[in-house]
Design a protein around this motif. Structure first.
Motif, PDB file in Angstrom:
ATOM      1  N   MET A   1     -51.608  34.884   0.410  1.00 16.33           N
ATOM      2  CA  MET A   1     -50.240  35.143  -0.004  1.00 16.33           C
ATOM      3  C   MET A   1     -50.129  36.628  -0.362  1.00 16.33           C
ATOM      4  O   MET A   1     -50.900  37.130  -1.157  1.00 16.33           O
ATOM      5  CB  MET A   1     -49.923  34.257  -1.209  1.00 16.33           C
TER       6      MET A   1
ATOM      7  N   GLU B   1     -48.212  40.059  -1.884  1.00 13.83           N
ATOM      8  CA  GLU B   1     -47.472  40.330  -3.112  1.00 13.83           C
ATOM      9  C   GLU B   1     -45.970  40.109  -2.900  1.00 13.83           C
ATOM     10  O   GLU B   1     -45.281  39.587  -3.782  1.00 13.83           O
ATOM     11  CB  GLU B   1     -47.748  41.757  -3.577  1.00 13.83           C
TER      12      GLU B   1
ATOM     13  N   ARG C   1     -52.108  28.738  -5.638  1.00  9.07           N
ATOM     14  CA  ARG C   1     -52.754  30.026  -5.367  1.00  9.07           C
ATOM     15  C   ARG C   1     -53.668  30.454  -6.501  1.00  9.07           C
ATOM     16  O   ARG C   1     -54.753  30.978  -6.279  1.00  9.07           O
ATOM     17  CB  ARG C   1     -51.676  31.090  -5.102  1.00  9.07           C
ATOM     18  N   TRP C   2     -53.239  30.274  -7.744  1.00  7.64           N
ATOM     19  CA  TRP C   2     -53.949  30.853  -8.877  1.00  7.64           C
ATOM     20  C   TRP C   2     -54.749  29.867  -9.717  1.00  7.64           C
ATOM     21  O   TRP C   2     -55.462  30.280 -10.634  1.00  7.64           O
ATOM     22  CB  TRP C   2     -52.969  31.631  -9.760  1.00  7.64           C
TER      23      TRP C   2
ATOM     24  N   SER D   1     -50.544  38.173 -11.120  1.00  5.74           N
ATOM     25  CA  SER D   1     -51.870  37.756 -11.576  1.00  5.74           C
ATOM     26  C   SER D   1     -52.234  38.419 -12.902  1.00  5.74           C
ATOM     27  O   SER D   1     -52.798  37.779 -13.788  1.00  5.74           O
ATOM     28  CB  SER D   1     -52.936  38.062 -10.522  1.00  5.74           C
TER      29      SER D   1
ATOM     30  N   LEU E   1     -47.434  28.876  -6.583  1.00 11.74           N
ATOM     31  CA  LEU E   1     -48.164  29.816  -7.443  1.00 11.74           C
ATOM     32  C   LEU E   1     -49.341  29.123  -8.121  1.00 11.74           C
ATOM     33  O   LEU E   1     -50.421  29.702  -8.251  1.00 11.74           O
ATOM     34  CB  LEU E   1     -47.231  30.421  -8.490  1.00 11.74           C
TER      35      LEU E   1
ATOM     36  N   GLU F   1     -44.587  37.993  -0.796  1.00 12.45           N
ATOM     37  CA  GLU F   1     -44.371  36.546  -0.756  1.00 12.45           C
ATOM     38  C   GLU F   1     -44.387  35.961  -2.166  1.00 12.45           C
ATOM     39  O   GLU F   1     -43.574  35.098  -2.497  1.00 12.45           O
ATOM     40  CB  GLU F   1     -45.437  35.863   0.105  1.00 12.45           C
ATOM     41  N   GLU F   2     -45.302  36.452  -2.966  1.00 11.82           N
ATOM     42  CA  GLU F   2     -45.401  35.991  -4.349  1.00 11.82           C
ATOM     43  C   GLU F   2     -44.118  36.306  -5.123  1.00 11.82           C
ATOM     44  O   GLU F   2     -43.601  35.459  -5.842  1.00 11.82           O
ATOM     45  CB  GLU F   2     -46.604  36.673  -5.001  1.00 11.82           C
TER      46      GLU F   2
END
Length: 92
Positions: A1, A3, A27-28, A73, A24, A5-6
């Motif tokens: 992904m 930045e 992803r995280w 992040s 999210l 897109e985030e």
């Protein structure tokens, strides 16, 4: 992904798309859990509990996130670090 897109996913979440926030989390989740586990060492169940708390808080405060100030992040992991330090203080 990427930045970009985030940031788009964050915008969608702020606009009320609850499912977008799930992207999210996907992803995280693993990196955040590894980070919390490293801070809390032998307290794996506490790390898992705090990870859930961090994502819940992030969802509630996603409107406060500012992409011009930091990456998502960094914003997320700073919240996690704060939670971990508080938890360790309570354990003492």
């Amino acid at each position: 992904m990427t930045e970009e897109e985030e940031i788009e996913i964050i915008r969608r979440t702020v606009d009320g798309d609850v499912e977008a926030f799930g992207l999210l989390v996907e992803r995280w989740q693993a990196p955040l859990l590894r980070y919390l586990s490293s801070l809390l060492r032998d307290h794996q169940s506490l790390a898992e509990e705090l990870a859930q708390d961090v994502f819940f808080e992030a969802f509630q405060k996603i409107g406060d996130y500012n992409a011009h100030r930091s990456r998502f992040s960094s914003w997320l992991f700073l919240r996690a670090r704060s939670r971990a330090i508080s938890a360790l203080r309570k354990k003492r």
